[in-house]
Design a protein around this motif. Structure first.
Motif, mmCIF file in Angstrom:
data_model
loop_
_atom_site.group_PDB
_atom_site.id
_atom_site.type_symbol
_atom_site.label_atom_id
_atom_site.label_comp_id
_atom_site.label_asym_id
_atom_site.label_seq_id
_atom_site.Cartn_x
_atom_site.Cartn_y
_atom_site.Cartn_z
ATOM 1 N N GLN A 52 -17.454 35.043 9.562
ATOM 2 C CA GLN A 52 -17.794 34.370 10.809
ATOM 3 C C GLN A 52 -19.110 34.892 11.382
ATOM 4 O O GLN A 52 -19.920 34.122 11.905
ATOM 5 N N GLU A 91 -26.138 29.798 11.867
ATOM 6 C CA GLU A 91 -26.258 28.745 12.880
ATOM 7 C C GLU A 91 -27.395 29.037 13.851
ATOM 8 O O GLU A 91 -28.181 28.148 14.223
ATOM 9 N N SER A 92 -27.513 30.303 14.277
ATOM 10 C CA SER A 92 -28.543 30.685 15.246
ATOM 11 C C SER A 92 -29.937 30.489 14.673
ATOM 12 O O SER A 92 -30.813 29.889 15.315
ATOM 13 N N HIS A 97 -30.820 28.715 12.039
ATOM 14 C CA HIS A 97 -31.055 27.293 11.724
ATOM 15 C C HIS A 97 -31.450 26.518 12.982
ATOM 16 O O HIS A 97 -32.372 25.694 12.970
ATOM 17 N N SER A 98 -30.758 26.785 14.080
ATOM 18 C CA SER A 98 -31.062 26.093 15.337
ATOM 19 C C SER A 98 -32.469 26.414 15.812
ATOM 20 O O SER A 98 -33.205 25.522 16.296
ATOM 21 N N ILE A 117 -21.943 33.356 9.386
ATOM 22 C CA ILE A 117 -22.061 31.934 9.706
ATOM 23 C C ILE A 117 -22.702 31.749 11.088
ATOM 24 O O ILE A 117 -23.556 30.865 11.280
ATOM 25 N N ASN A 118 -22.312 32.599 12.051
ATOM 26 C CA ASN A 118 -22.935 32.549 13.377
ATOM 27 C C ASN A 118 -24.426 32.845 13.293
ATOM 28 O O ASN A 118 -25.243 32.190 13.964
#
Length: 450
Positions: free
Chosen positions: A175, A182-183, A185-186, A178-179
C-alpha cells in the motif's frame, strides 16, 4: 490368558476324533478327554503323573502353554539350561548350538525347588510392581501424546501467526508503494496537463490569426500589424523556450522491487524447521529387587562372556592416508572420523564407504562427539577452541573459545564438557553458551603429539 481357546484330546486327535479335553498331564504334556484320562491314570507308567484340569491349563499364559520339556528340534528331553541364551536344551543342542556357552547347568539343578524359592514367593509382589509400572507408563505415554498434540496445535498457530504477520507487513508495504506511485503519477500528470493547456491556448490563438490573416493585411493599421506580429513572435519564442527547458524531458514511471524481497523469493527455501528436542524423562517407575528371580531371569553376560565380532570395515580412497585421532557413530549409523594428517573431519556411510570430507580445520583436531540434530563438536587443542560442525551443510556453524587447551569432549545435547591436559575441565551450556570451570576434575594426563 487363552480361556476362549478350546483344547481337544491329543490321543483322540491321532485317530481323527475331536473330543474336548478335560485334563492336562504336566509330565506327558498332552491333553486327555474323560475316557483317555481314565486309561492314563491306571497305567503303571503314568498313574503317578501330576495332572491339572483343562480349564486351569487354559488360564496359563499362552507363552507358558508353549513351553515343553522336550526339545522341539531333536524330540529328546531337555536336560540342560543355558544361562547365556536363557533357554533349556537337550544333549544334541549342547553339541550343535552351545559349544562356546560357558554357563551350562543341569536342568534339574536349575529347577530344584523353584516354586518354593524366595524369588517365586516374591513373584506376586513383582507382578504387582510390574503392573503398576505398566499402568504408570501407559498414563505417562498418554500424557506425552496429549502434550505433543498440544505442541502441534501451538506450532500450527505460531506458523499461521508468522504467515499472517508476513502477509500484513507485505500488504502495508504494498500500500505504501502504491500510494507513492499515485502521488508521483499525479504530480507528473498535473505538470504535463498545465503545459498542455498553455499549448492548446497558443494553438487556438494562432488558428484565429490564420483564419483572419487576409483581413489583418487589408484592414489593420500599421501599428496593429506591428504589435500583432510581436505577439506572434512572443508565442513562437515561448514555445521555443519550453523546448529548451526540462518541461519536455521525458519522465517515465518505473518500479524497483526491493532486493530484500527478491532475495526472499530466491533464498528462503523453507518456512522453518521442525525439531524433536529431547529432555530427561519425568517417568518414575518402581525399581525391582536386584536379587529377584535369580533362577528365572537371564543374567546379563559379564565382560568375559561377550564375544567381540567384526561388523564393518571403513573403506577410504587409495590416496587418502588417514591418521585417525577420533571416531564417532552418529544416530543414523553414519561414522565421522577425525583425520590429523589433513586436519579434516571425514564422513563414512553406515556400511563403511567413504562419503566426503566435511570440513578442514586450520588447527589440529583432537576429539569429536555428537551434540544434536546434524551437529558434532570438535576440539581444537592448540587453538583452545571447540568447533560446532553441521555435518549436512559441511560447515563450521560456531566456534567457542575456552581458557585452556581442549582435548576430550562429550555432550548430552544440552551441555558440552571439555577436558584439558591437567585437572581443569569446562562445561558449556549450549542454550546461552555460558561457561563453567569445573575445578579439580581429572583431565587427560598424557598429551597426544601432533
Amino acid at each position: 490368558m487363552a480361556l476362549s481357546v478350546k483344547h481337544f484330546c491329543t490321543i483322540c486327535e491321532y485317530d481323527g476324533i475331536s473330543n474336548t479335553a478335560v485334563t492336562w498331564c504336566t509330565e506327558c504334556e498332552v491333553c486327555f478327554c474323560g475316557d483317555c484320562e481314565k486309561t492314563h491314570s491306571k497305567s503303571g507308567l503314568s498313574k503317578h503323573h501330576k495332572t491339572m484340569s483343562a480349564d486351569n491349563y487354559k488360564r496359563l499364559p499362552t507363552f507358558m502353554q508353549e513351553i515343553r520339556s522336550q526339545c522341539r528340534d531333536h524330540n529328546t528331553i531337555n536336560e540342560f539350561y543355558c544361562s547365556f541364551h536363557a533357554c533349556p536344551c537337550c544333549v544334541q543342542c549342547v553339541t550343535d548350538k552351545h559349544k562356546k556357552c560357558q554357563d551350562m547347568k543341569p536342568l534339574s539343578d536349575t529347577l530344584h525347588q523353584v516354586k518354593s524359592s524366595a524369588s517365586v514367593q516374591l513373584f506376586e509382589k513383582d507382578l504387582k510392581n510390574v503392573k503398576e509400572n505398566l499402568d504408570t507408563t501407559i498414563m505417562y505415554l498418554k500424557t506425552r501424546i496429549s502434550t505433543i498434540n498440544i505442541q502441534k496445535t501451538k506450532a500450527i498457530e505460531e506458523i499461521s501467526y508468522m504467515r499472517k504477520s508476513i502477509n500484513d507487513n507485505l500488504n502495508k508495504l504494498e500500500q505504501n508503494i502504491i500510494n507513492d506511485l499515485e502521488s508521483k503519477h499525479s504530480k507528473l500528470r498535473a505538470n504535463m496537463a498545465t503545459i498542455l493547456q498553455q499549448m492548446e491556448q497558443g494553438s487556438s490563438q494562432i488558428d484565429q490569426m490564420q483564419s483572419q490573416f487576409t483581413n489583418l493585411i487589408q484592414h489593420a493599421t500599421e501599428l496593429q500589424m506591428y504589435i500583432g506580429l510581436k505577439e506572434i513572435e512572443k508565442t513562437a519564442k515561448y514555445i521555443g523556450d519550453l523546448e529548451r527547458t526540462e518541461h519536455f524531458i521525458e519522465k517515465n514511471l518505473e518500479v524497483n522491487i526491493s532486493s530484500a524481497l527478491q532475495s526472499f523469493l530466491q533464498d528462503v527455501k523453507s518456512f522453518g524447521d521442525i525439531n524433536i528436542n529431547t529432555t530427561s524423562s519425568t517417568l518414575r517407575l518402581k525399581t525391582g529387587r536386584k536379587d529377584q528371580a535369580q533362577h528365572l531371569v537371564t543374567e546379563i553376560p559379564g565382560i568375559e562372556q561377550i564375544k567381540p565380532s567384526l561388523l564393518t570395515r571403513l573403506t577410504s580412497p587409495k590416496d587418502m592416508k588417514l591418521n585417525i585421532w577420533a571416531c564417532h557413530i552418529l544416530p543414523d549409523s553414519r561414522i565421522v572420523i577425525l583425520d590429523n594428517n589433513k586436519k579434516q573431519l571425514v564422513l563414512f556411510s553406515n556400511d563403511g564407504i567413504f562419503i566426503r570430507n566435511v570440513v578442514t580445520f586450520t588447527k589440529n583436531p583432537c576429539d569429536v562427539c555428537f551434540v544434536r540434530n546434524y551437529t558434532v563438536a570438535v576440539t581444537l587443542r592448540a587453538a583452545n577452541q571447540i568447533a560446532l560442525v553441521d555435518v549436512e551443510k559441511n560447515k563450521i556453524i560456531q566456534t567457542i573459545k575456552l581458557s585452556h587447551e581442549c582435548y576430550g569432549v562429550s555432550s548430552d545435547g544440552k551441555t558440552l564438557v571439555i577436558t584439558s591436559a591437567g585437572s581443569q575441565c569446562t562445561s558449556v551450556n549450549l542454550n546461552d553458551m555460558s561457561q563453567t570451570i569445573l575445578e579439580g576434575m581429572q583431565g587427560i594426563s598424557t598429551e597426544k603429539q601432533e
